[in-house]
Design an enzyme around this catalytic site. Structure first.
Site, short mmCIF file in Angstrom:
data_model
loop_
_atom_site.label_atom_id
_atom_site.label_comp_id
_atom_site.label_asym_id
_atom_site.label_seq_id
_atom_site.Cartn_x
_atom_site.Cartn_y
_atom_site.Cartn_z
N ASN A 1 -12.11 32.63 -30.11
CA ASN A 1 -12.04 32.02 -28.78
C ASN A 1 -10.96 30.93 -28.79
O ASN A 1 -11.05 29.97 -29.59
CB ASN A 1 -13.41 31.44 -28.42
N HIS B 1 -9.97 26.25 -26.57
CA HIS B 1 -9.71 24.84 -26.89
C HIS B 1 -8.27 24.55 -27.30
O HIS B 1 -7.87 23.40 -27.35
CB HIS B 1 -10.74 24.33 -27.90
N HIS C 1 -11.94 32.32 -21.81
CA HIS C 1 -12.83 32.12 -20.66
C HIS C 1 -12.00 31.59 -19.49
O HIS C 1 -11.53 30.45 -19.53
CB HIS C 1 -13.93 31.11 -21.05
N ARG D 1 -12.26 30.06 -16.43
CA ARG D 1 -13.29 29.39 -15.63
C ARG D 1 -12.83 29.25 -14.19
O ARG D 1 -11.63 29.18 -13.91
CB ARG D 1 -13.62 28.01 -16.22
N ARG E 1 -10.19 24.97 -16.15
CA ARG E 1 -10.02 23.74 -16.93
C ARG E 1 -9.31 23.97 -18.26
O ARG E 1 -8.73 23.06 -18.82
CB ARG E 1 -11.37 23.06 -17.17
N GLU F 1 -14.19 36.15 -21.02
CA GLU F 1 -15.46 35.56 -20.58
C GLU F 1 -15.28 35.18 -19.12
O GLU F 1 -14.29 34.53 -18.75
CB GLU F 1 -15.79 34.33 -21.40
N THR G 1 -20.59 26.52 -21.89
CA THR G 1 -21.59 27.41 -21.31
C THR G 1 -22.98 27.03 -21.83
O THR G 1 -23.23 27.08 -23.02
CB THR G 1 -21.27 28.88 -21.68
N GLU H 1 -24.26 39.74 -25.64
CA GLU H 1 -23.87 38.73 -26.63
C GLU H 1 -25.00 37.72 -26.66
O GLU H 1 -25.28 37.06 -25.65
CB GLU H 1 -22.55 38.06 -26.25
N HIS I 1 -21.59 31.16 -29.88
CA HIS I 1 -21.77 29.82 -29.35
C HIS I 1 -22.32 28.88 -30.42
O HIS I 1 -23.41 29.08 -30.93
CB HIS I 1 -22.68 29.75 -28.12
N1 PXP Z 1 -19.41 33.10 -26.54
C1 PXP Z 1 -19.50 32.67 -25.26
C2 PXP Z 1 -20.06 33.60 -24.24
C3 PXP Z 1 -19.06 31.39 -24.88
O1 PXP Z 1 -19.16 30.99 -23.61
C4 PXP Z 1 -18.48 30.56 -25.87
C5 PXP Z 1 -17.94 29.22 -25.47
O2 PXP Z 1 -16.82 29.39 -24.69
C6 PXP Z 1 -18.38 31.05 -27.18
C7 PXP Z 1 -18.88 32.31 -27.48
C8 PXP Z 1 -17.76 30.25 -28.27
O3 PXP Z 1 -18.50 29.10 -28.52
P1 PXP Z 1 -17.96 27.99 -29.51
O4 PXP Z 1 -16.72 27.45 -28.93
O5 PXP Z 1 -19.08 27.01 -29.58
O6 PXP Z 1 -17.69 28.68 -30.83
#
Ligand code: PXP
Length: 235
Positions: A6, A9, A42, A44, A48, A68, A99, A149, A189
């Site tokens: 992901n 960030h 994602h 959004r 953001r 996402e 999330t 998921e 997550h």
């Molecule tokens: N899976 C989903 C559906 C999420 O919304 C997120 C956060 O964007 C993640 C995985 C990844 O989470 P993390 O950044 O805490 O590893």
């Protein structure tokens, strides 16, 4: 079990100045040679972190995008234009930091069943981000999702407190139920370098979507090493 990285960030950091640094595309190019299953992004509603043009640019690299998204018409139209490899439908509230909690599938079964139809008809794999809850798992099957998921946020918080056995068990039982009724299972997550190995105790998880811990480590080690180390831990 494969890793979906992901990259939200990286975009968060870039957007702090809006001057294009760090370059998201450079980051994806660094990651793509690894044995990963997805670049997870994602988009959004408030944009953001990931922006619409990021999706286009990553798609142009032929990267397997896992998008996402909230179950809104606006984002659905974008998904149908971009045609990511997969989508993961998540709940979304404007005020949340990230999330929080899984999607309520059972409370909006008919809406979601219709919502995912055009996505599936266009060859996009559909996953739903849910808690390991029987009702939600059965509703996910009912609406025709390919994957779920499982939300590992509560497990990850419990791990920090050292008392995670029951949360891990919930994830295991949820996975077994989902697989029994024909769903494939991913998880994500809050997973990090300390807790991720425990996911190997859950049978036949297909993909772990991990962002924050990888991007945080990358500040110190570089992205290449951060991704490589996570892959080693989940193999
Ligand atoms: N899976 C989903 C559906 C999420 O919304 C997120 C956060 O964007 C993640 C995985 C990844 O989470 P993390 O950044 O805490 O590893």
């Amino acid at each position: 079990m494969k890793l979906g990285v992901n990259i939200d960030h990286i975009a968060t950091l870039r957007n702090a100045r809006n001057e294009g640094r760090p370059d998201l595309i450079e980051a994806v190019k660094l990651i793509l040679h690894h044995d990963i299953s997805a670049i997870t992004m994602h988009l959004r509603e408030d944009r953001r972190h990931i922006k619409d043009e990021d999706l286009i640019n990553v798609k142009n690299l032929n990267a397997p995008i896992n998008l996402e998204m909230a179950a809104t018409k606006e984002i659905q139209q974008i998904a149908l234009k971009i045609l990511p490899h997969s989508v993961c439908i998540v709940p979304e509230k404007r005020q949340e930091l990230t999330t929080e909690g899984g999607l309520d599938v059972s409370g909006q079964k008919e809406y979601l069943k219709e919502f995912i139809k055009p996505l599936k008809e266009n060859g996009i794999i559909v996953s739903l981000f849910i808690d390991a809850d029987k009702e939600q798992i059965e509703a996910s099957r009912y609406i025709g999702a390919d994957y779920i998921e499982l939300h590992t946020g509560t497990f990850s918080s419990a791990f920090k407190k050292g008392d995670f056995a029951s949360e891990l068990e919930k994830l295991k039982q949820g996975t077994i139920l989902a697989q029994k009724i024909g769903l494939k299972v991913n998880a994500g997550h809050g997973l990090d370098y300390e807790n991720v190995s425990l996911m190997k105790q859950i049978p036949d998880l297909k993909e772990l979507n991990i962002g924050h811990s990888i991007i945080s480590k990358a500040i110190f080690t570089g992205l290449d090493v951060a991704v490589e180390e996570m892959i080693k831990l989940i193999k």
